[in-house]
Design a protein around this motif. Structure first.
Motif, PDB file in Angstrom:
ATOM      1  N   UNK A 129     -84.858  24.289 -21.988  1.00  0.00           N
ATOM      2  CA  UNK A 129     -85.586  23.327 -21.173  1.00  0.00           C
ATOM      3  C   UNK A 129     -85.161  23.694 -19.743  1.00  0.00           C
ATOM      4  N   UNK A 130     -86.180  23.487 -18.774  1.00  0.00           N
ATOM      5  CA  UNK A 130     -86.013  23.761 -17.335  1.00  0.00           C
ATOM      6  C   UNK A 130     -84.812  23.138 -16.735  1.00  0.00           C
ATOM      7  N   UNK A 131     -84.227  23.257 -15.607  1.00  0.00           N
ATOM      8  CA  UNK A 131     -83.325  22.297 -15.126  1.00  0.00           C
ATOM      9  C   UNK A 131     -84.098  21.171 -14.394  1.00  0.00           C
ATOM     10  N   UNK A 132     -85.349  21.188 -13.824  1.00  0.00           N
ATOM     11  CA  UNK A 132     -86.086  20.153 -13.396  1.00  0.00           C
ATOM     12  C   UNK A 132     -86.509  19.179 -14.676  1.00  0.00           C
ATOM     13  N   UNK A 133     -87.020  19.742 -15.516  1.00  0.00           N
ATOM     14  CA  UNK A 133     -87.711  18.967 -16.673  1.00  0.00           C
ATOM     15  C   UNK A 133     -86.413  18.564 -17.441  1.00  0.00           C
ATOM     16  N   UNK A 134     -85.319  19.032 -17.452  1.00  0.00           N
ATOM     17  CA  UNK A 134     -84.271  18.404 -18.229  1.00  0.00           C
ATOM     18  C   UNK A 134     -83.713  17.102 -17.505  1.00  0.00           C
ATOM     19  N   UNK A 135     -83.693  17.310 -16.153  1.00  0.00           N
ATOM     20  CA  UNK A 135     -83.228  16.036 -15.279  1.00  0.00           C
ATOM     21  C   UNK A 135     -84.232  14.944 -15.461  1.00  0.00           C
ATOM     22  N   UNK A 136     -85.679  15.140 -15.649  1.00  0.00           N
ATOM     23  CA  UNK A 136     -86.636  14.321 -15.736  1.00  0.00           C
ATOM     24  C   UNK A 136     -86.576  13.629 -17.140  1.00  0.00           C
ATOM     25  N   UNK A 137     -86.241  14.195 -17.932  1.00  0.00           N
ATOM     26  CA  UNK A 137     -85.776  13.752 -19.387  1.00  0.00           C
ATOM     27  C   UNK A 137     -84.671  12.601 -19.661  1.00  0.00           C
ATOM     28  N   UNK A 138     -83.720  13.228 -18.842  1.00  0.00           N
ATOM     29  CA  UNK A 138     -82.430  12.410 -18.850  1.00  0.00           C
ATOM     30  C   UNK A 138     -82.185  11.219 -17.933  1.00  0.00           C
ATOM     31  N   UNK A 139     -83.428  11.028 -17.008  1.00  0.00           N
ATOM     32  CA  UNK A 139     -83.761   9.937 -16.284  1.00  0.00           C
ATOM     33  C   UNK A 139     -84.612   8.839 -17.170  1.00  0.00           C
TER      34      UNK A 139
END
Length: 275
Positions: A129-139
């Protein structure tokens, strides 16, 4: 005559983690959604602090199955050692192994079971997963479904679940070689791990521990099968681990391969016996 149904083994799911409770929470939540639940979850914790402890306490409250927290003090990257401790504590016949930065598809365990066979172990792949999408999922408070349109192009193939192709390719996939594997998506019979003395704890720091184990399993007559088009695992982005120990770890791997080793001294049992 009707084909006999396959006996379903009992499952211990081992999840390795280190000081990333937000990712661990998402990982465990994805386990709760499995169509076939494991019989227990063992969190192999390489020395995490209080935040991870508190997250695990809450996850235990929410869990429909037992969660066992296997912990040792933080003394550097000792993934092999903490996995061995979890293997010893595992109560069930079949061990599925993932990392705490992995979100698994709801059919992940079902797919591992579908290809499990006596005298074999399984290695799957992952979707990066990309850095941006990972951050979105974690939030997000909860993850219902991942958006494939946000997967990197190079990972799209690994996101496809096609069960009949998975069975066809298990023993034919061109990358089905000892070193072609991901430790974040593997499964084994517990007795096979015990028979080669588990992970080599002389391997510390990032790299080679899974390949070295795979080589000894193969040397001991346990066949590697590749899990493609099934057991989909989504890897949450993080910075690369420190690789300063990799040359030393690669030397250990080379020795195990060269000498056709099946057993190592510094594993689950500490012994000088080699055979």
């Amino acid at each position: 005559m009707a084909e006999m149904s396959k006996e379903i083994p009992t499952i211990s799911l081992i999840v390795s983690t280190y000081n990333w409770p937000a990712a661990l929470e998402k990982c465990i939540q994805s386990i709760f959604k499995q169509t076939h639940l494991p019989d227990e979850i063992l969190i192999a914790d390489d020395g995490s602090g209080d935040a991870t402890q508190e997250t695990i306490k809450q996850l235990k409250k929410d869990s429909p199955i037992p969660i066992v927290h296997v912990w040792h003090p933080d003394n550097g990257f000792r993934l092999s050692a903490i996995r061995n401790k979890a293997i010893v504590q595992a109560q069930y016949d079949y061990i599925i192994q993932i990392d705490g930065d992995i979100i698994i598809d709801k059919e992940f365990i079902k797919d591992h079971l579908a290809l499990s066979q006596k005298d074999t172990f399984l290695c799957g792949s992952r979707v990066l997963l990309s850095q941006a999408y990972s951050a979105q999922l974690l939030n997000q408070p909860a993850i219902e479904k991942l958006n494939k349109l946000k997967f990197p192009l190079g990972s799209v193939l690994n996101s496809l679940r096609i069960p009949f192709l998975s069975k066809i390719m298990a023993d034919r996939y061109k990358k089905n070689k000892p070193r072609a594997l991901r430790g974040c998506n593997m499964s084994f019979w517990k007795k096979d791990l015990i028979n080669v003395n588990g992970y080599n704890e002389s391997i510390q720091g990032w790299g080679s521990e899974d390949a070295e184990l795979a080589i000894r399993l193969i040397n001991n007559g346990i066949k590697k099968r590749f899990l493609k088009f099934g057991a989909i695992a989504y890897h949450i982005f993080h910075k690369e681990n420190n690789k300063e120990n990799l040359p030393e770890n690669e030397t250990i791997l080379f020795t195990s391969n060269r000498d056709n080793l099946r057993w190592i001294a510094n594993g689950i049992k500490k012994t000088k016996l080699f055979y």
